[in-house]
Design a protein around this motif. Structure first.
Motif, PDB file in Angstrom:
ATOM      1  N   UNK A   1      23.082   9.509  27.456  1.00 15.03           N
ATOM      2  CA  UNK A   1      23.111   9.466  28.927  1.00 15.03           C
ATOM      3  C   UNK A   1      23.448  10.829  29.517  1.00 15.03           C
ATOM      4  N   UNK A   2      24.191  11.619  28.756  1.00 12.73           N
ATOM      5  CA  UNK A   2      24.559  12.953  29.248  1.00 12.73           C
ATOM      6  C   UNK A   2      23.454  13.977  29.016  1.00 12.73           C
ATOM      7  N   UNK A   3      22.401  13.562  28.311  1.00 13.47           N
ATOM      8  CA  UNK A   3      21.269  14.453  28.048  1.00 13.47           C
ATOM      9  C   UNK A   3      20.245  14.278  29.163  1.00 13.47           C
ATOM     10  N   UNK A   4      19.924  15.336  29.907  1.00 12.34           N
ATOM     11  CA  UNK A   4      18.898  15.180  30.951  1.00 12.34           C
ATOM     12  C   UNK A   4      17.581  14.686  30.349  1.00 12.34           C
ATOM     13  N   UNK A   5      16.920  13.765  31.041  1.00  9.69           N
ATOM     14  CA  UNK A   5      15.704  13.134  30.505  1.00  9.69           C
ATOM     15  C   UNK A   5      14.517  14.106  30.520  1.00  9.69           C
ATOM     16  N   UNK A   6      14.447  14.924  31.541  1.00 10.78           N
ATOM     17  CA  UNK A   6      13.326  15.878  31.686  1.00 10.78           C
ATOM     18  C   UNK A   6      11.968  15.222  31.440  1.00 10.78           C
ATOM     19  N   UNK A   7      11.654  14.153  32.157  1.00 10.61           N
ATOM     20  CA  UNK A   7      10.382  13.467  31.893  1.00 10.61           C
ATOM     21  C   UNK A   7       9.192  14.260  32.418  1.00 10.61           C
ATOM     22  N   UNK A   8       8.091  14.194  31.672  1.00 17.06           N
ATOM     23  CA  UNK A   8       6.832  14.766  32.153  1.00 17.06           C
ATOM     24  C   UNK A   8       5.721  13.746  31.948  1.00 17.06           C
ATOM     25  N   UNK A   9       4.728  13.798  32.829  1.00 12.86           N
ATOM     26  CA  UNK A   9       3.557  12.918  32.729  1.00 12.86           C
ATOM     27  C   UNK A   9       2.306  13.773  32.819  1.00 12.86           C
ATOM     28  N   UNK A  10       1.414  13.620  31.857  1.00  7.56           N
ATOM     29  CA  UNK A  10       0.136  14.327  31.900  1.00  7.56           C
ATOM     30  C   UNK A  10      -0.983  13.287  31.987  1.00  7.56           C
ATOM     31  N   UNK A  11      -1.757  13.307  33.067  1.00  8.34           N
ATOM     32  CA  UNK A  11      -2.832  12.317  33.187  1.00  8.34           C
ATOM     33  C   UNK A  11      -3.862  12.476  32.065  1.00  8.34           C
ATOM     34  N   UNK A  12      -4.359  11.342  31.580  1.00  4.39           N
ATOM     35  CA  UNK A  12      -5.400  11.347  30.548  1.00  4.39           C
ATOM     36  C   UNK A  12      -6.627  10.643  31.141  1.00  4.39           C
ATOM     37  N   UNK A  13      -7.476  11.374  31.841  1.00  2.00           N
ATOM     38  CA  UNK A  13      -8.632  10.727  32.497  1.00  2.00           C
ATOM     39  C   UNK A  13      -9.547  10.002  31.509  1.00  2.00           C
ATOM     40  N   UNK A  14      -9.690  10.548  30.287  1.00  2.00           N
ATOM     41  CA  UNK A  14     -10.570   9.912  29.296  1.00  2.00           C
ATOM     42  C   UNK A  14     -10.167   8.470  29.040  1.00  2.00           C
TER      43      UNK A  14
ATOM     44  N   UNK B   1     -18.619  -2.908  23.595  1.00  3.05           N
ATOM     45  CA  UNK B   1     -18.517  -3.423  24.969  1.00  3.05           C
ATOM     46  C   UNK B   1     -17.918  -4.831  25.060  1.00  3.05           C
ATOM     47  N   UNK B   2     -17.809  -5.497  23.919  1.00  2.08           N
ATOM     48  CA  UNK B   2     -17.268  -6.860  23.935  1.00  2.08           C
ATOM     49  C   UNK B   2     -15.763  -6.904  23.706  1.00  2.08           C
ATOM     50  N   UNK B   3     -15.118  -5.746  23.612  1.00  2.00           N
ATOM     51  CA  UNK B   3     -13.672  -5.736  23.375  1.00  2.00           C
ATOM     52  C   UNK B   3     -13.011  -4.593  24.132  1.00  2.00           C
ATOM     53  N   UNK B   4     -11.721  -4.761  24.396  1.00  3.63           N
ATOM     54  CA  UNK B   4     -10.915  -3.667  24.953  1.00  3.63           C
ATOM     55  C   UNK B   4      -9.865  -3.222  23.945  1.00  3.63           C
ATOM     56  N   UNK B   5     -10.011  -3.702  22.727  1.00  7.93           N
ATOM     57  CA  UNK B   5      -9.012  -3.380  21.697  1.00  7.93           C
ATOM     58  C   UNK B   5      -9.377  -2.069  21.003  1.00  7.93           C
ATOM     59  N   UNK B   6      -8.334  -1.295  20.688  1.00  6.28           N
ATOM     60  CA  UNK B   6      -8.551  -0.086  19.893  1.00  6.28           C
ATOM     61  C   UNK B   6      -8.740  -0.473  18.436  1.00  6.28           C
ATOM     62  N   UNK B   7      -9.530   0.249  17.646  1.00  5.53           N
ATOM     63  CA  UNK B   7     -10.124   1.544  17.980  1.00  5.53           C
ATOM     64  C   UNK B   7     -11.456   1.481  18.714  1.00  5.53           C
ATOM     65  N   UNK B   8     -12.110   0.316  18.804  1.00  7.09           N
ATOM     66  CA  UNK B   8     -13.425   0.296  19.462  1.00  7.09           C
ATOM     67  C   UNK B   8     -13.346   0.718  20.922  1.00  7.09           C
ATOM     68  N   UNK B   9     -12.175   0.521  21.535  1.00  4.39           N
ATOM     69  CA  UNK B   9     -12.018   0.961  22.919  1.00  4.39           C
ATOM     70  C   UNK B   9     -12.237   2.472  23.040  1.00  4.39           C
ATOM     71  N   UNK B  10     -11.998   3.204  21.960  1.00 10.98           N
ATOM     72  CA  UNK B  10     -12.276   4.647  21.995  1.00 10.98           C
ATOM     73  C   UNK B  10     -13.753   4.909  22.298  1.00 10.98           C
ATOM     74  N   UNK B  11     -14.609   4.071  21.756  1.00 10.11           N
ATOM     75  CA  UNK B  11     -16.049   4.225  22.006  1.00 10.11           C
ATOM     76  C   UNK B  11     -16.349   3.933  23.481  1.00 10.11           C
TER      77      UNK B  11
ATOM     78  N   UNK C   1     -17.976   6.732  26.028  1.00  6.83           N
ATOM     79  CA  UNK C   1     -19.273   6.500  26.685  1.00  6.83           C
ATOM     80  C   UNK C   1     -19.107   6.466  28.208  1.00  6.83           C
ATOM     81  N   UNK C   2     -17.981   5.923  28.688  1.00  8.69           N
ATOM     82  CA  UNK C   2     -17.748   5.881  30.138  1.00  8.69           C
ATOM     83  C   UNK C   2     -17.430   7.264  30.685  1.00  8.69           C
TER      84      UNK C   2
END
Lengths: 317, 300
Positions: free
Chosen positions: A31-44, B191-201, B205-206
């Motif tokens: 609890x005494x350790x700062x969390x320093x959270x970061x978030x990086x979006x993963x659009x893929x 396309x018939x699943x949202x489970x990994x690892x096939x979700x990687x495909x 593709x999207x």
């Protein structure tokens, strides 16, 4: 043929006098350790409904911990969201919990130290983690590993989109163990938990009942260092889920396969007997380490939904 | 029914992998592990060179006694870790469990990402990571089958699609247990699943909207459907619920491709029951005795 009544098993786990003091001191240091959270979006790995982020935060001994964070897009489900921590199995990768976010949870797939993306500073490997520095409670691998999972509670509490009064935790095998330890150590914050085939429960009893990994690591270690048995037992008593059980106050669901050769069911019965809070136990005959998931998955989902009330499920999504 | 067609240069693609492997010295290193050896068997850590060149890792367990012994190859799962061979198997067989490139113990200099491995280099068959991963399995198979302790004995390979591809390209295996599907009809399955690892495909593709045709072309090289006719041994195929991605209708083309060598096993979803059935089948194929674990089932 069976090996007897698992429910009648008597555990060899002992409660150390300073068990609570040991963990309270570690929690205070965390609890005494700062969390320093970061978030990086993963659009893929995001979609029209769910945003995915790679997250990091600080934990004990200055180790940076990774995780996946998935939350509903506000256009799909508006906040606030209940949080759900997904804690990983021993050899499995941390979950990327997109499907849970789609149901309305702000979900974290936790990667405690040693897991991929959290292993730059600590990496005992698999096999390895279970017996790494097992000779002393102050050096044992799971000492900080348990805390890393607890720090995910701090992470979700830091998020403005999360309703911090609704935080659940769920996992199977080692994830089942981390569900229990997190619910015990953060009983101030955890609303409910679902633990499948709990591991790290009755360590030495389990190792005597099976030759399956990971407990076989214990047998291998004891074969090489038989003179250390008492020393190892002394360490493990501080890390055993049976000793964490009395600290758990939130409702818990425990699922067990009666033919589980990985985490023997005897130890799960010992665990449930040690729990003083509300607990529902489901046993599945002829099931192994799967803990009957084919039949229990829907109950796990409904159990979590009853306690955490995600908007996606309540809206029928 | 739409099935990814077999590429015209399918044979040449895989022959090139074989040729490349044949030109590389495996440079075997064998390290005895005192910690992982037991009263029934000796454990070795094996390091071999595969295409790249890349050093891969395997556990090799050899039973005590005169032998020879049947051989069991466990191909790598989709994930960073593979458990060492099980105590029960180590009493009966010479067992090799392989780590392909990128998995722990074979993750330097290349560490695989999860999720991520499945789509690495996927838009070109020449760069697809699984070209090398299949080569890793073939290299491991060659080594196991060359061990003097297994000479003249039956050999089995167990695992997901990699087990089928290995058996197809290394005919020394008399039995295959094909227990999990990833590349089988992948472009229809994903396309018939949202489970990994096939979700990687699905994600790939999207995110790269014009990539679907290129991905489909690449994964056709690793579709077990196109490798099945080359498998010489008997094949136990796990069959799931009707309508699922392992259901009997979806698997029908695969079973036809295996022909009379294939035997379906309809999974019960009871892990203990399914384990013991698979173990009994492998034991019968290898002339050994079953080691059921359910006899140990505890009573609630």
């Amino acid at each position: 043929m069976t090996r007897g009544m698992a429910a009648d098993h008597v555990t060899s786990v002992r409660m150390p006098d300073d068990f609570d003091a040991f963990w309270d001191e570690l929690l205070a240091r965390a609890a005494a350790t700062p969390l320093n959270p970061t978030l990086e979006p993963i659009p893929l790995r995001s979609s029209d409904q769910v945003e995915t982020f790679e997250i990091h935060y600080d934990s004990l001994d200055g180790v940076r911990i990774a995780g996946w964070y998935c939350r509903p897009r506000a256009s799909y489900i508006p906040p606030p969201y209940p949080a759900l921590l997904q804690v990983p199995g021993y050899i499995s990768e941390p979950t990327l919990p997109k499907s849970w976010a789609k149901l309305g949870y702000a979900a974290v797939g936790v990667a405690p130290r040693g897991k991929l993306r959290s292993n730059a500073q600590f990496n005992p490997g698999y096999p390895g983690l279970l017996t790494h520095n097992i000779v002393d409670k102050e050096t044992y691998s799971y000492r900080a590993f348990y805390i890393d999972a607890c720090r995910a509670v701090d992470f979700v509490q830091s998020r403005p989109e999360v309703d911090a009064s609704r935080i659940g935790v769920q996992g199977g095998s080692q994830g089942g163990a981390l569900t229990l330890t997190t619910a015990a150590l953060r009983n101030d914050a955890i609303t409910c938990g679902a633990a499948g085939a709990p591991y790290l429960t009755g360590f030495m009893d389990a190792a005597s009942l099976t030759h399956s990994q990971p407990y076989e690591e214990m047998n291998e270690y004891m074969r090489l260092y038989p003179e250390r048995e008492e020393q190892v037992r002394r360490t493990l008593d501080y890390f055993d889920c049976i000793n964490f059980a009395p600290r758990i106050t939130a409702p818990m669901l425990v699922t067990v396969g009666l033919g589980d050769d990985v985490c023997p069911p005897e130890t799960a019965f010992d665990l449930v007997r040690a729990m003083s809070g509300p607990v529902e136990m489901i046993t599945s005959p002829r099931c192994g380490h799967d803990a009957g998931i084919y039949w229990t998955q829907s109950r796990i989902e409904s159990f979590l939904a009853e306690h955490l009330r995600p908007a996606g499920i309540e809206a029928g999504r | 029914m739409s099935i990814n067609p077999k590429p015209e240069d399918f044979g040449a693609y895989w022959q090139a992998v074989d040729d490349e492997l044949a030109g590389i010295d495996p440079a075997v290193e064998l390290e005895h592990s005192l910690l992982r050896s037991n009263e029934h068997s000796t454990m070795y850590f094996v390091r071999l060179t595969s295409v790249g060149p890349y050093r891969i890792f395997a556990y090799l367990s050899i039973p005590h006694g005169d032998g020879p012994f049947p051989a069991l190859l466990q191909t790598p799962r989709y994930g960073s870790v593979n458990n060492p061979p099980h105590f029960d198997d180590r009493q009966r067989f010479v067992v090799m469990t392989l780590m392909h490139r990128g998995q722990r113990l074979a993750d330097k200099p290349y560490a695989a990402a999860y999720p991520g491995l499945l789509t690495e280099g996927i838009e070109d068959p020449a760069t697809f990571i699984y070209r090398g991963i299949v080569a890793d399995c073939l290299r491991g198979a060659e080594y196991l089958l060359s061990r003097p302790e297994v000479e003249g004995q039956p050999a089995a390979v167990v695992g997901d699609d990699l087990a089928v591809l290995t058996a197809a390209r290394r005919p020394g295996f008399t039995a295959v247990h094909y227990n999990l599907f990833t590349f089988y009809r992948m472009m229809e399955a994903a396309p018939r699943t949202a489970a990994y690892p096939l979700e990687e495909i699905n994600e790939h593709v999207a995110f790269y909207p014009n990539s679907a045709d290129r991905v489909a072309r690449t994964v056709a090289y690793v579709d077990p459907l196109h490798h099945a006719p080359e498998v010489k041994g008997k094949v136990l195929v796990n069959v799931g619920d009707p309508g699922s991605l392992s259901g009997p209708e979806f698997l029908e083309p695969l079973m036809q491709a295996f022909g009379s060598r294939a035997e379906p096993y309809v999974v019960s979803h009871e892990g203990g029951t399914d384990h013991d059935a698979a173990d009994a089948w492998i034991a019968s194929q290898l002339g050994s005795v079953p080691k059921p674990r359910l006899w140990l089932e505890a009573m609630g």
